[in-house]
Motif scaffolding. Structure first.
Motif: not given
Length: 291
Positions: A147-150, A152-154, A214-220
């Motif tokens: 995602a970083k290299d390309n 991509i909004d992930m 919304a960004n990064g990780r989300y722990i559920i």
């Protein structure tokens, strides 16, 4: 609405999807294979967003590379590679796992507060033969780099064990764990477990897409509950249910910690109480003749 399956020709895998309200008008099924490059091109073409949720959940394997690691790692990159080439895709939501969070050295302790900055250690996963955690952390790490290299909004979601009503007609691993408790089994040899409701996890996926910030990780993840606490709730909710006694004398491996879920709650998600989740899990199991 778009759903992918490894084989849209297998009616047992698709009948429950085609029976959903509005499926006739809004649901399309495509045949795809995680290990085939460009396999998802037709399905993703023209989409605004992609939810990548498919990765094997297995804890007993004979060939971890083939059964777990390749589908998780290569599958994720194959999906992301198509997303990179489809200009209409604005965001990718990747379903990872707390398995990509909790396997660390030194081990997480009861005084540690786990949050989205925690990542599992691949070397430790290999050393302990924790193949499922290895598959999830390798796939997530590769996804972040891609995602970083390309550009991509992930957004990545990290749920743990999941309970609640089943959509499909068969057991999945998380809900099978509840069935094991009822039968007096404890396959992970733990005294405490943490569950989240499948409806909450689904809602977080939607929020992660629809919330621009919304960004990064989300722990559920839910609160720590002992196996006996879970059994006690089930006995009170379903007094007619035949529940085996658990073996209190067995020595259980523990990894008790505090998990911060403030970030996911900030998306506007209120977690379903565990009592409600367990009730709806059992009702669903009974309706599908799985209990």
């Amino acid at each position: 609405m778009l759903t992918l399956y490894s084989s849209s020709e297998d009616k047992k895998k698709t009948e429950h999807l085609l029976a959903l309200d509005g499926a006739k008008e809004r649901l399309k099924l495509f045949k795809a294979d995680l290990l085939e490059e460009s396999s998802f091109d037709q399905a993703i073409d023209g989409c605004d967003a992609v939810f990548h949720t498919a990765s094997p959940v297995l804890f007993t394997v004979t060939d971890p590379q083939t059964e777990l690691i390749d589908p998780a790692l290569k599958g994720t990159i194959n999906v992301l590679n198509t997303c990179k080439q489809v200009s209409s895709v604005k965001r990718v939501i990747l379903t990872s796992s707390t398995a990509a969070v909790l396997s660390r050295q030194p081990p997480i302790g009861p005084n540690d507060l786990v949050d989205e900055t925690f990542f599992s250690d691949p070397s430790l996963c290999r050393e302990t033969k924790n193949w499922y955690s290895l598959s999830k952390i390798l796939a997530e790490n590769a996804a972040w780099q891609f995602a970083k290299d390309n550009g991509i909004d992930m957004v990545v979601l990290n749920p743990g064990f999941i309970c609640g009503p089943l959509l499909q007609p068969t057991l999945n691993m998380s809900v099978e764990l509840i069935v094991d408790f009822i039968n007096g089994k404890n396959p992970f040899n733990k005294r405490y477990y943490r569950f989240s409701d499948v409806r909450d996890v689904a809602l977080v996926h939607i929020k992660a897409l629809e919330t621009p910030s919304a960004n990064g990780r989300y722990i559920i993840d839910g609160p720590n509950m002992s196996v006996n606490d879970i059994i006690d709730i089930l006995r009170k909710l379903f007094p007619d249910l035949s529940i085996a006694d658990t073996n209190e004398e067995s020595e259980m491996n523990e990894m008790i910690c505090q998990v911060c879920v403030e970030k996911v709650k900030n998306l506007g998600v209120e977690f379903t109480p565990m009592k409600s989740s367990l009730r709806d899990t059992i009702v669903s199991l009974k309706e599908k003749c799985l209990l």
